[in-house]
Write a protein that holds these residues in place. Structure first.
Motif, PDB file in Angstrom:
ATOM      1  N   UNK A  46      85.276  70.705  19.708  1.00 56.73           N
ATOM      2  CA  UNK A  46      84.442  70.823  21.283  1.00 56.73           C
ATOM      3  C   UNK A  46      84.033  71.814  21.284  1.00 56.73           C
ATOM      4  N   UNK A  47      83.041  72.238  20.532  1.00 50.71           N
ATOM      5  CA  UNK A  47      81.306  71.819  20.654  1.00 50.71           C
ATOM      6  C   UNK A  47      80.963  71.203  20.831  1.00 50.71           C
ATOM      7  N   UNK A  48      81.145  69.936  20.101  1.00 47.31           N
ATOM      8  CA  UNK A  48      80.467  68.673  20.260  1.00 47.31           C
ATOM      9  C   UNK A  48      80.452  67.964  21.863  1.00 47.31           C
ATOM     10  N   UNK A  49      81.909  68.118  21.870  1.00 42.43           N
ATOM     11  CA  UNK A  49      82.711  68.094  23.295  1.00 42.43           C
ATOM     12  C   UNK A  49      80.957  68.272  24.348  1.00 42.43           C
TER      13      UNK A  49
ATOM     14  N   UNK B 274      78.699  66.707  27.160  1.00 43.73           N
ATOM     15  CA  UNK B 274      78.554  67.119  28.625  1.00 43.73           C
ATOM     16  C   UNK B 274      77.884  67.094  29.334  1.00 43.73           C
ATOM     17  N   UNK B 275      77.350  68.547  28.576  1.00 42.79           N
ATOM     18  CA  UNK B 275      76.075  68.752  29.616  1.00 42.79           C
ATOM     19  C   UNK B 275      74.928  68.108  29.293  1.00 42.79           C
ATOM     20  N   UNK B 276      74.641  67.944  28.435  1.00 41.28           N
ATOM     21  CA  UNK B 276      73.376  66.653  28.404  1.00 41.28           C
ATOM     22  C   UNK B 276      73.461  65.404  29.452  1.00 41.28           C
ATOM     23  N   UNK B 277      74.803  65.014  29.136  1.00 38.07           N
ATOM     24  CA  UNK B 277      74.873  64.201  30.275  1.00 38.07           C
ATOM     25  C   UNK B 277      74.755  64.816  31.856  1.00 38.07           C
TER      26      UNK B 277
ATOM     27  N   UNK C 247      85.874  59.356  31.253  1.00 35.50           N
ATOM     28  CA  UNK C 247      87.866  59.432  31.045  1.00 35.50           C
ATOM     29  C   UNK C 247      88.137  60.143  29.974  1.00 35.50           C
ATOM     30  N   UNK C 248      87.556  59.586  28.893  1.00 35.45           N
ATOM     31  CA  UNK C 248      87.755  59.315  27.471  1.00 35.45           C
ATOM     32  C   UNK C 248      87.406  61.230  27.052  1.00 35.45           C
ATOM     33  N   UNK C 249      86.039  61.217  27.039  1.00 31.94           N
ATOM     34  CA  UNK C 249      86.444  62.552  27.086  1.00 31.94           C
ATOM     35  C   UNK C 249      86.786  63.453  28.114  1.00 31.94           C
ATOM     36  N   UNK C 250      87.570  63.470  29.608  1.00 31.45           N
ATOM     37  CA  UNK C 250      88.869  64.378  30.170  1.00 31.45           C
ATOM     38  C   UNK C 250      90.462  64.024  29.554  1.00 31.45           C
ATOM     39  N   UNK C 251      89.816  63.732  28.189  1.00 33.51           N
ATOM     40  CA  UNK C 251      91.078  62.823  27.316  1.00 33.51           C
ATOM     41  C   UNK C 251      91.659  64.328  26.666  1.00 33.51           C
TER      42      UNK C 251
ATOM     43  N   UNK D 192      91.244  75.134  22.287  1.00 30.72           N
ATOM     44  CA  UNK D 192      89.913  74.884  21.063  1.00 30.72           C
ATOM     45  C   UNK D 192      88.427  75.504  21.247  1.00 30.72           C
ATOM     46  N   UNK D 193      87.901  75.153  22.986  1.00 30.60           N
ATOM     47  CA  UNK D 193      86.605  75.261  23.617  1.00 30.60           C
ATOM     48  C   UNK D 193      86.773  77.059  23.869  1.00 30.60           C
ATOM     49  N   UNK D 194      85.703  76.818  23.285  1.00 31.34           N
ATOM     50  CA  UNK D 194      85.008  78.358  23.696  1.00 31.34           C
ATOM     51  C   UNK D 194      84.917  79.319  24.773  1.00 31.34           C
ATOM     52  N   UNK D 195      84.972  80.292  25.212  1.00 31.81           N
ATOM     53  CA  UNK D 195      85.002  80.360  26.560  1.00 31.81           C
ATOM     54  C   UNK D 195      83.667  79.734  27.699  1.00 31.81           C
ATOM     55  N   UNK D 196      83.010  80.415  26.050  1.00 32.82           N
ATOM     56  CA  UNK D 196      81.259  79.319  27.104  1.00 32.82           C
ATOM     57  C   UNK D 196      81.855  78.031  27.199  1.00 32.82           C
ATOM     58  N   UNK D 197      82.069  77.544  25.800  1.00 31.86           N
ATOM     59  CA  UNK D 197      82.379  75.979  25.630  1.00 31.86           C
ATOM     60  C   UNK D 197      82.856  75.357  26.806  1.00 31.86           C
ATOM     61  N   UNK D 198      83.593  76.134  27.604  1.00 28.10           N
ATOM     62  CA  UNK D 198      85.381  75.520  28.494  1.00 28.10           C
ATOM     63  C   UNK D 198      84.660  75.400  29.154  1.00 28.10           C
TER      64      UNK D 198
END
Length: 147
Positions: free
Chosen positions: A8-11, A15-18, A30-34, A42-48
Motif C-alpha cells: 500500500x505504501x509503495x502504491x 501514484x503520488x509521483x505520477x 487501471x492496474x493500480x486501481x484494481x 492496508x493503506x494508512x489514512x494518509x496513504x489512502x
C-alpha cells in the motif's frame, strides 16, 4: 503483472509521483486501481488520502474505488492527519462520491477545525461546494481565518 508486488505504501507513493507530474497512463492506472481496491484497508489514512488525491488529480476512478475508499476512510476518519483529511475530501468530491460520504467526512473535519490550516479549510470548503454539501462551520472557520 507486477502490481501484486506493490504494498500500500509503495502504491500510494508511486501514484503520488505520477500525479505530481500529471503523467496519466491508463493501463497502469487501471492496474493500480484494481490493486488499491484489493488492499484498501492496508493503506494508512494518509496513504489512502494520497492515493485518492492522485487518482482524482489524474481524473481516473471508478464507482468501486470511490465506494471502497469512502467506506474504509469513514471507518478511520478520526485518524486522518489534517492535510490528509482535506485531500481525501477533495478527491472524493472530484471523483463524485455520494454526498452522504462527503458530508460524513466534512462533519469530522468540522469537529477538528482547530487542527486545520487555512489551506486545509479552503480545500474542504471547495470540496463541500463541489459535492453540493452544506458545511457552515467550515465556511465560518474560513471566514475567521481570513480576518
Amino acid at each position: 503483472g507486477r502490481m501484486k508486488y506493490f504494498n500500500a505504501h509503495e502504491l500510494s507513493r508511486t501514484l503520488w509521483g505520477l500525479a505530481s507530474v500529471r503523467h496519466r497512463d491508463d493501463r497502469f492506472l487501471h492496474a493500480a486501481m484494481t490493486a488499491a481496491v484489493r488492499m484498501i484497508d492496508n493503506f494508512t489514512p494518509a496513504e489512502l488520502a494520497t492515493a485518492m488525491w492522485s487518482f482524482a488529480t489524474l481524473g481516473y476512478g471508478t464507482t468501486s474505488l470511490v465506494e471502497r475508499a469512502g467506506r474504509s476512510g469513514l471507518a478511520r476518519r478520526a485518524q486522518f492527519p489534517p492535510q490528509a483529511l482535506a485531500n481525501m475530501v477533495w478527491a472524493l468530491a472530484v471523483l463524485a462520491a455520494p454526498a452522504g460520504v462527503v458530508r460524513s467526512f466534512l462533519e469530522s473535519a468540522e469537529d477538528r477545525v482547530g487542527e486545520l490550516s487555512g489551506s486545509d479549510l479552503m480545500t474542504l470548503a471547495w470540496a463541500a461546494n463541489k459535492a453540493q454539501v452544506s458545511a457552515p462551520a467550515l465556511v465560518n472557520a474560513v471566514m475567521a481565518k481570513a480576518r
